[in-house]
Scaffold this motif. Structure first.
Motif, PDB file in Angstrom:
ATOM      1  N   PHE A   1       0.831  -1.209   0.000  1.00 45.49           N
ATOM      2  CA  PHE A   1       0.000   0.000   0.000  1.00 45.49           C
ATOM      3  C   PHE A   1       0.860   1.252   0.000  1.00 45.49           C
ATOM      4  CE2 PHE A   1      -2.309   3.332   2.348  1.00 45.49           C
ATOM      5  CZ  PHE A   1      -3.357   3.520   1.448  1.00 45.49           C
TER       6      PHE A   1
ATOM      7  N   SER B   1       0.638   4.235  -2.852  1.00 48.44           N
ATOM      8  CA  SER B   1       0.153   5.587  -2.564  1.00 48.44           C
ATOM      9  C   SER B   1       1.240   6.655  -2.516  1.00 48.44           C
ATOM     10  CB  SER B   1      -0.587   5.577  -1.216  1.00 48.44           C
ATOM     11  OG  SER B   1       0.271   5.113  -0.186  1.00 48.44           O
TER      12      SER B   1
ATOM     13  N   THR C   1       2.437   8.709  -5.877  1.00 45.29           N
ATOM     14  CA  THR C   1       1.475   9.701  -6.375  1.00 45.29           C
ATOM     15  C   THR C   1       1.514  10.974  -5.539  1.00 45.29           C
ATOM     16  OG1 THR C   1       0.040   7.898  -7.129  1.00 45.29           O
ATOM     17  CG2 THR C   1      -0.938  10.091  -6.961  1.00 45.29           C
TER      18      THR C   1
ATOM     19  N   VAL D   1      -5.910   9.507  -3.986  1.00 46.50           N
ATOM     20  CA  VAL D   1      -5.347   8.282  -3.413  1.00 46.50           C
ATOM     21  C   VAL D   1      -6.368   7.598  -2.506  1.00 46.50           C
ATOM     22  CG1 VAL D   1      -3.560   7.365  -1.890  1.00 46.50           C
ATOM     23  CG2 VAL D   1      -2.970   9.080  -3.598  1.00 46.50           C
TER      24      VAL D   1
ATOM     25  N   THR E   1      -8.071   3.983  -3.300  1.00 46.39           N
ATOM     26  CA  THR E   1      -7.869   2.948  -2.292  1.00 46.39           C
ATOM     27  C   THR E   1      -9.185   2.312  -1.877  1.00 46.39           C
ATOM     28  OG1 THR E   1      -5.902   4.086  -1.462  1.00 46.39           O
ATOM     29  CG2 THR E   1      -6.936   2.474  -0.013  1.00 46.39           C
TER      30      THR E   1
ATOM     31  N   TRP F   1      -8.381  -0.577  -4.611  1.00 49.56           N
ATOM     32  CA  TRP F   1      -7.347  -1.362  -3.925  1.00 49.56           C
ATOM     33  C   TRP F   1      -7.929  -2.311  -2.871  1.00 49.56           C
ATOM     34  CZ3 TRP F   1      -2.254  -2.061  -4.819  1.00 49.56           C
ATOM     35  CH2 TRP F   1      -1.481  -2.647  -3.816  1.00 49.56           C
TER      36      TRP F   1
ATOM     37  N   CYS G   1      -1.041  -0.930  -9.618  1.00 48.80           N
ATOM     38  CA  CYS G   1       0.035   0.053  -9.474  1.00 48.80           C
ATOM     39  C   CYS G   1       0.387   0.706 -10.799  1.00 48.80           C
ATOM     40  CB  CYS G   1       1.266  -0.625  -8.876  1.00 48.80           C
ATOM     41  SG  CYS G   1       1.101  -1.113  -7.147  1.00 48.80           S
TER      42      CYS G   1
ATOM     43  N   THR H   1      -1.119   4.314 -10.291  1.00 51.67           N
ATOM     44  CA  THR H   1      -0.003   5.025  -9.667  1.00 51.67           C
ATOM     45  C   THR H   1       1.013   5.495 -10.698  1.00 51.67           C
ATOM     46  OG1 THR H   1      -0.238   3.751  -7.625  1.00 51.67           O
ATOM     47  CG2 THR H   1       1.860   4.853  -7.987  1.00 51.67           C
TER      48      THR H   1
END
Length: 327
Positions: A17, A21, A24, A58, A62, A66, A93, A97
């Protein structure tokens, strides 16, 4: 009491994780600083607005992508068993990302070039954002490969075929083979023990797949890392060459989605990295000089030519001969 397996799973998920995150947020903050630098005002309203939007992005990705995908992978074992050719964490990702990070990296230079004071552009771009983006992908790649291996003990032999200590067999010459056939009553001599079977050479000959995962993961992206380093050159990011460098670098990263044991991984490496990088480097050298290493271009050319020659050209009759290796 919490088991070691649960602790390992928790550490893996936290690291993945963070790799999902942090890049970005870091690249967006760089864009916010560059955008604020173009303003004559001392207020940082635009800066904090961009940072807040990145945090919201983000958080939204998430919660929507995610976490649901991770829950499905751990709860639906039947679904997880069917996913054998690609890796969902790496795909998330790459899409959510890496793609926005590359976009904001290009936007940083565009904002500075469109400012009134274009002479404020630096000679080179900072390497930290690009390194963080690639490092995050490498971390997730390593974690996904390490999941099936224990960390505090040696894996079973059937899972780690790389751990072995072999003794070299004594090779007999033709004369010895004829003589041995004539003297059938003579008992065969045992093979001599190799010096690699004992001492420090035995310890150095041990190979563990878990250690090789770290080495291969970083080596795999050395060419892409070098290509992105070229984008930090002033002659590149001050011109239109920044776009093809980032586009083809991103394309080369797409092969990380495929599982490593797939037979077509070598083909993806040629078609997504070496073949396009060859033309990008030739164009850069022809227009801007040797800002990219000649060794990298040589590697792309040799890998591409050898791939097409040994996989396709050697199947034609004109290349078929009675050549045999001899020692």
């Amino acid at each position: 009491m919490v088991s070691g397996k649960s602790i390992k799973l928790l550490v893996y998920e936290i690291l993945e994780f963070a790799a999902f995150s942090i890049p970005t947020l870091m690249v967006t903050e760089q864009f916010a600083s560059a955008f604020q630098g173009t303003k004559n005002s001392t207020e940082k309203t635009c800066y904090w607005l961009i940072v807040s939007i990145s945090i919201a992005y983000v958080a939204l990705v998430t919660l929507i992508v995610w976490i649901p995908v991770k829950i499905l992978l751990y709860k639906k074992h039947r679904l997880c068993s069917r996913i054998k050719k690609w890796r969902p964490p790496l795909m998330m990702c790459i899409v959510f990302t890496t793609l926005p990070c590359f976009g904001f990296s290009i936007a940083v230079t565009e904002v500075q070039k469109n400012a009134s004071n274009t002479s404020a552009l630096p000679d080179t771009l900072p390497d930290l954002p690009v390194s963080v983006v690639l490092a995050s992908l490498i971390i997730v790649d390593i974690i996904e490969k390490l999941r099936k291996y224990p960390l505090r003990e040696r894996p079973p032999k059937n899972e780690d075929s790389y751990i072995h200590t072999k003794h070299l067999q004594q090779v007999k010459t033709v004369t010895e083979q004829v003589k041995s056939s004539e003297e059938n009553n003579v008992a065969p001599q045992p093979a001599k023990r190799s010096p690699f079977g004992s001492g420090i050479l035995k310890a150095m000959s041990q190979q563990d797949k878990r250690a090789e995962i770290f080495l291969s993961s970083f080596i795999m992206w050395s060419d892409t890392t070098e290509m992105l380093r070229v984008s930090g050159h002033s002659a590149v990011f001050k011109s239109g060459w920044l776009y093809p460098v980032y586009i083809f670098s991103y394309i080369s990263l797409l092969r990380i989605i495929v599982t490593p044991q797939q037979s077509f991984m070598s083909s993806l490496g040629v078609f997504l990295q070496d073949f396009p990088f060859m033309f990008v480097r030739i164009s850069l050298i022809a227009n801007l000089g040797t800002i990219t290493p000649i060794l990298g271009l040589l590697k792309n050319i040799l890998v591409t030519l050898s791939y097409f020659y040994f996989n396709y050209l050697t199947s034609f009759r004109v290349f078929t001969t009675n050549e045999r290796t001899s020692f």
